[in-house]
Design a protein around this motif. Structure first.
Motif, PDB file in Angstrom:
ATOM      1  N   ALA A 263       2.401  -4.853   5.741  1.00  0.00           N
ATOM      2  CA  ALA A 263       1.176  -4.789   6.543  1.00  0.00           C
ATOM      3  C   ALA A 263       0.716  -3.347   6.726  1.00  0.00           C
ATOM      4  N   GLU A 264       1.676  -2.449   6.969  1.00  0.00           N
ATOM      5  CA  GLU A 264       1.321  -1.040   7.158  1.00  0.00           C
ATOM      6  C   GLU A 264       0.754  -0.440   5.884  1.00  0.00           C
ATOM      7  N   LEU A 266      -0.785  -1.953   3.453  1.00  0.00           N
ATOM      8  CA  LEU A 266      -2.083  -2.525   3.101  1.00  0.00           C
ATOM      9  C   LEU A 266      -3.240  -1.810   3.791  1.00  0.00           C
ATOM     10  N   VAL A 267      -2.995  -1.235   4.963  1.00  0.00           N
ATOM     11  CA  VAL A 267      -4.080  -0.603   5.707  1.00  0.00           C
ATOM     12  C   VAL A 267      -4.022   0.916   5.629  1.00  0.00           C
ATOM     13  N   ARG A 268      -3.175   1.447   4.735  1.00  0.00           N
ATOM     14  CA  ARG A 268      -3.114   2.896   4.569  1.00  0.00           C
ATOM     15  C   ARG A 268      -4.483   3.437   4.171  1.00  0.00           C
ATOM     16  N   GLY A 270      -7.060   3.779   6.049  1.00  0.00           N
ATOM     17  CA  GLY A 270      -8.162   3.152   6.761  1.00  0.00           C
ATOM     18  C   GLY A 270      -8.702   1.894   6.116  1.00  0.00           C
ATOM     19  N   ARG A 271      -8.000   1.355   5.117  1.00  0.00           N
ATOM     20  CA  ARG A 271      -8.463   0.146   4.433  1.00  0.00           C
ATOM     21  C   ARG A 271      -8.417  -1.052   5.380  1.00  0.00           C
ATOM     22  N   GLU A 272      -9.401  -1.949   5.282  1.00  0.00           N
ATOM     23  CA  GLU A 272      -9.427  -3.165   6.083  1.00  0.00           C
ATOM     24  C   GLU A 272      -8.839  -4.329   5.293  1.00  0.00           C
ATOM     25  N   LEU A 273      -8.142  -5.200   6.008  1.00  0.00           N
ATOM     26  CA  LEU A 273      -7.516  -6.352   5.369  1.00  0.00           C
ATOM     27  C   LEU A 273      -8.564  -7.372   4.942  1.00  0.00           C
ATOM     28  N   GLU A 277      -5.546 -11.837   2.780  1.00  0.00           N
ATOM     29  CA  GLU A 277      -4.379 -11.034   3.139  1.00  0.00           C
ATOM     30  C   GLU A 277      -3.952 -11.311   4.577  1.00  0.00           C
ATOM     31  N   CYS A 278      -4.919 -11.420   5.474  1.00  0.00           N
ATOM     32  CA  CYS A 278      -4.609 -11.763   6.863  1.00  0.00           C
ATOM     33  C   CYS A 278      -3.900 -13.106   6.950  1.00  0.00           C
TER      34      CYS A 278
END
Length: 395
Positions: A263-264, A266-268, A270-273, A277-278
């Protein structure tokens, strides 16, 4: 099942967090991750330092090196070990498996000599059960222990033994009965010093980070004091040990950590899920939460001295299958980002098994999770057999 967390566990959790974040412990973690010994990385100095703080066996009696704490303190400890990149396999085998069996079935002398040393991190252990032709079917083992005067002489070979190169002593199952004895009644458990004459330990190649070992026992001579639980009483001890080994705790904590890392990552930047993916992360989180509850229920039964091999088998099956799915989910969602560092985000190419390195290692470890510690098919057979007995007539 009681869902309340005892105040003592909350206090222990805060203590563990302070200790794990200390510069001394972090320095020792970096030393282990360097793998300077050419193997897994020697974690024993780190364990000894943790042992000095009295945190390795919180649920054991105080006079044996523990804190008389609730089992939930053990769950907290394993969660923190994994979160901070501290290899936990040698600890789990030494304290939670080996130590639990000695605590339950050892003599007073064995408990007083072994358990405090384990709790201090000064003694480490491994398990010698599996043989080349006998994995899950431990009743079929062929390693023998024959009587010669006042000693027992062990002959045999054990394979796929984790952490044997770092262990001081092993629990070894051997056949002590004759051909006319039931194969369940002819087994005994021995304490085998791994520096004893006749013991040979060789590494086996492994896809995962941690090495397995091939251990040969050739004329290993042991006194009566090396027997745990009495001659021919091995099967009862083994089933008791399975309730500790197969609680699923070590699989649950890895699954939770890996999912957090996915999870961490995937959002490196500032990317949005994405919606899919959620959804995938939520499904995995639900399975991990269920694993924790199953683990805690199995540990609660052990604490209450009501070990349940079927419940433990269910917990191990669910936790290991969940950890495997989480590891593969990482590849599904991250692709090559799973196995390569992101230099554009400042990630190093080398370092402790955290972040990208932990996920890459998880992907290699995943295939064996449904085999080690009890194959999934065997565990399901145990669960089905136990539960069918309770089905009412006509139900």
């Amino acid at each position: 099942m009681d869902f309340e967390i005892p105040p003592q566990t909350s206090q222990f959790e805060r203590e563990i967090d302070r200790l794990m974040n200390s510069s001394e412990i972090q320095s020792l973690v970096r030393e282990v991750s360097a793998r300077a010994d050419g193997m897994d990385g020697d974690v024993r100095p780190l364990y000894r330092r943790l042992g000095e703080h009295g945190v390795l066996a919180p649920a054991w009696p105080r006079h044996l090196g523990g804190r008389d704490a609730d089992f939930t303190a053990t769950v907290v400890l394993l969660e923190r070990l994994v979160r901070h990149g501290i290899p936990q396999s040698l600890y789990y085998i030494s304290v939670q498996i080996f130590g639990s069996l000695i605590l339950a079935g050892g003599t007073e002398k064995q408990r007083s000599e072994l358990l405090p040393a384990l709790a201090r991190g000064e003694l480490t252990a491994c398990i010698l059960f599996t043989e080349p032709d006998h994995g899950s079917d431990l009743a079929g083992i062929t390693t023998t222990a024959s009587r010669d005067g006042q000693e027992w002489v062990l002959e045999g070979r054990k394979i796929y033994n984790l952490k044997s190169a770092y262990a001081d002593v092993a629990l070894c199952v051997a056949r002590t009965g004759g051909p006319d004895t039931s194969r369940y009644e002819a087994l005994s458990v021995f304490l085998v010093p791994l520096d004893a004459p006749g013991v040979t330990v060789r590494p086996l190649p492994s896809l995962a980070n941690e090495q397995f070992h091939d251990v040969r026992l050739t004329g290993v001579r042991l006194p009566d004091e090396a027997i745990v639980g009495g001659v021919g009483q091995g099967w009862g001890l083994i089933t008791r040990m399975f309730s500790a080994e197969r609680s699923g705790l070590d699989y649950y904590v890895r699954a939770r950590y890996w999912l957090d890392m996915i999870a961490e990552r995937l959002v490196r930047g500032g990317r949005e899920l994405e919606p899919h993916e959620c959804a995938a992360l939520d499904r995995a989180r639900t399975r991990v939460d269920a694993s924790r509850l199953l683990t805690c229920r199995a540990l609660q039964r052990l604490q209450d001295d009501e070990p349940d091999i079927a419940l433990a088998s269910l917990a191990k099956w669910h936790c290991s299958e969940t950890a495997q799915e989480v590891a593969w989910l990482g590849y599904d969602l991250l692709g090559l980002d799973l196995v390569l560092p992101r230099f554009d985000l400042g990630e190093p190419a080398v370092g402790p098994d955290r972040g990208w390195a932990a996920l890459e290692a998880a992907h290699r470890e995943a295939p064996g999770m449904g085999i080690s510690g009890g194959a999934s098919e065997v565990l399901l057979d145990i669960v089905a057999g136990a539960r069918l007995i309770d089905v009412p007539e006509g139900g």
